[in-house]
Design an enzyme around this catalytic site. Structure first.
Site, PDB file in Angstrom:
ATOM      1  N   GLU A   1      31.602   5.770  37.771  1.00  0.00           N
ATOM      2  CA  GLU A   1      30.527   5.281  36.892  1.00  0.00           C
ATOM      3  C   GLU A   1      30.226   3.799  37.180  1.00  0.00           C
ATOM      4  OE1 GLU A   1      31.516   5.299  32.749  1.00  0.00           O
ATOM      5  OE2 GLU A   1      29.426   5.390  32.097  1.00  0.00           O
TER       6      GLU A   1
ATOM      7  N   LYS B   1      22.907   9.860  31.108  1.00  0.00           N
ATOM      8  CA  LYS B   1      24.044  10.036  30.194  1.00  0.00           C
ATOM      9  C   LYS B   1      23.562  10.340  28.778  1.00  0.00           C
ATOM     10  CE  LYS B   1      28.396   7.575  29.096  1.00  0.00           C
ATOM     11  NZ  LYS B   1      29.198   6.380  29.486  1.00  0.00           N
TER      12      LYS B   1
ATOM     13  N   CYS C   1      31.099  10.133  32.070  1.00  0.00           N
ATOM     14  CA  CYS C   1      32.148   9.539  31.230  1.00  0.00           C
ATOM     15  C   CYS C   1      32.223  10.120  29.802  1.00  0.00           C
ATOM     16  CB  CYS C   1      32.030   8.023  31.229  1.00  0.00           C
ATOM     17  SG  CYS C   1      33.635   7.216  30.902  1.00  0.00           S
TER      18      CYS C   1
END
Lengths: 296, 296
Positions: free
Chosen positions: B44, B117, B154
């Protein structure tokens, strides 16, 4: 709800003799009570052999009504020992209508609630779709004096949706009575992968939801009445995990009563550092209720 | 889609110098290519320090358009080395509108697709809600020559819903670029619980969906510019898991390029013995789209 709670899992081998199985369960529960347990979880279908290795209509004779003979025994035990008991019974609901049903007893002997197994497996040696009508009570935790119990049964353990729905309904603990084992002919590598996957997925429900998880599994080898397979070697390994998925206690592959103490305040503290419930994208989860979404 | 696929994860420490970080990523990708990788996953926000330790408006200067300077570099690399690359960039979409975005490059250098995300964390040292607008592209896998890639980022890793939706949309592989680490002041026990939970939840997505999972995480210690905390010790431990959640390869806590070969036919064979998608109770999952269901 007290901040700490002593729990116990009864992991047992079963025989064709119902009275023997009941005696083993009762002994385990009494042992758990002596060690201070206030909540005891039995394994899946603990009053009989795992009869789903073949499709045999005579096995429906094992079904019983709820309330019925077994619930009477465990209700008495719960009241006498003043603990909450979670049992797993073959429920005969009507002529030809059966369920795989968990029954929760309050510590005064009342039935606090029931859960009917929602996800029903069917694969060689586990012909459950023949015996069990899928549950129709949804994923609803059962309120007791030791907290709201999110009881799920065996195959349910593979479904994050089930654990999540129990958590969203306010479950304080997730509980899984199970009966899972190995095909004795599988390689050691495959056996290890399967048991490790089984532990991992259930620990993941603890993590995703910030809840402790109790799993009680059967032990012993049970032969296949049809002699087609080598039967099932149930792998035991019952365990208690905390809300970060950490193993607090686990059993081996022999009959045992596993006792552990939960700190029920850890759910609040873990959810404060890992506030997963805060950030769920409920605006984008619609597809979860579909069978499949790809068009190819 | 070939039945076996060599994949690589680039796990690196980052500095304040963008060119250094790019050079490290490029070196890692070239090393992966030499070892036969056809798919490379970066961690990331690999072009910068993990800048979310404080809320600082000047950090928005790190954002870049997509396509933009970074995508040009990785597109060229993908074309020259003939491999699929999954990157993670700080996307400047408009004035004051930023996303944490993964960009997938086809092996001809084209942008195969992007993922923004969806779940954005916010806790001390990880002030991502300040920087990143939650993704608005949903959970859609990106079609490439090596399969449909279910790229998540994540914090998404803690949500079984995200992995499931990728699987239902036909993902062949789940991929997680991450940047997660320890508070150096935490006890070893807490550190172990956190890393183990992080591995467990991602392995569980492999299991629940019968898919391989790739996770590439940052390493190194990065100080807190505000000096309020002791910074973050990123724990590395990038790994590749098969569709039963079994670990096929894992890195340690130093910079490294992890290479593993996936057998893509195992998804079909694992789903045949564990047909979880067959038995989902889609009639009973409506509550998943609610924030909370208990009334107490």
């Amino acid at each position: 709800m007290s901040p700490s709670l002593t729990v116990a899992l009864v992991q047992q081998a079963c025989t064709a003799a119902r009275e023997e199985n009941l005696a083993t369960s009762i002994q385990g529960i009494m042992h758990a009570a002596e060690q201070g347990a206030k909540l005891v979880l039995l394994q899946e279908l603990h009053t009989s052999l795992y009869f789903c290795q073949t499709e045999d209509v005579t096995h429906f004779d094992l079904g019983e009504s709820i309330p019925g003979p077994s619930t009477e025994i465990f209700a008495t035990l719960a009241r006498e020992l003043k603990l909450v008991i979670v049992t797993s019974l073959f429920e005969r609901r009507a002529k030809g209508l059966y369920h795989n049903t968990a029954v929760v007893f309050e510590n005064d002997g009342q039935i606090a609630g029931v859960y009917r197994k929602m996800h029903i497996p069917d694969d060689p040696g586990f012909y459950e779709k023949f015996y069990f009508t899928p549950g129709d009570l949804g994923f609803t935790p059962i309120a007791t004096s030791v907290g709201k119990l999110g009881v799920l049964v065996c195959w349910d353990q593979w479904y994050p949706e089930a654990a999540r729905l129990m958590a969203l309904q306010g479950a304080d603990i997730l509980l899984y009575p199970t009966a899972i084992g190995w095909d004795p002919n599988d390689t050691d590598a495959e056996k290890n992968r399967q048991r490790e996957a089984w532990m991992t997925i259930q620990r993941s429900h603890a993590i995703a939801n910030g809840l402790p998880v109790l799993v009680s599994n059967r032990v012993g080898h049970e032969t296949d009445p049809s002699n087609i397979t080598s039967g099932i070697q149930f792998w035991g390994t019952s365990f208690v995990a905390g809300p970060q998925g950490e193993i607090l206690a686990h059993a081996e592959q022999d009959a045992s009563v596993l006792v552990a103490t939960l700190d029920l305040q850890r759910t609040e503290s873990v959810r404060r550092i890992w506030p997963f419930l805060r950030d769920r994208r409920i605006d984008a989860y619609d597809g979860i209720t579909q069978r499949y979404l790809a068009v190819r």
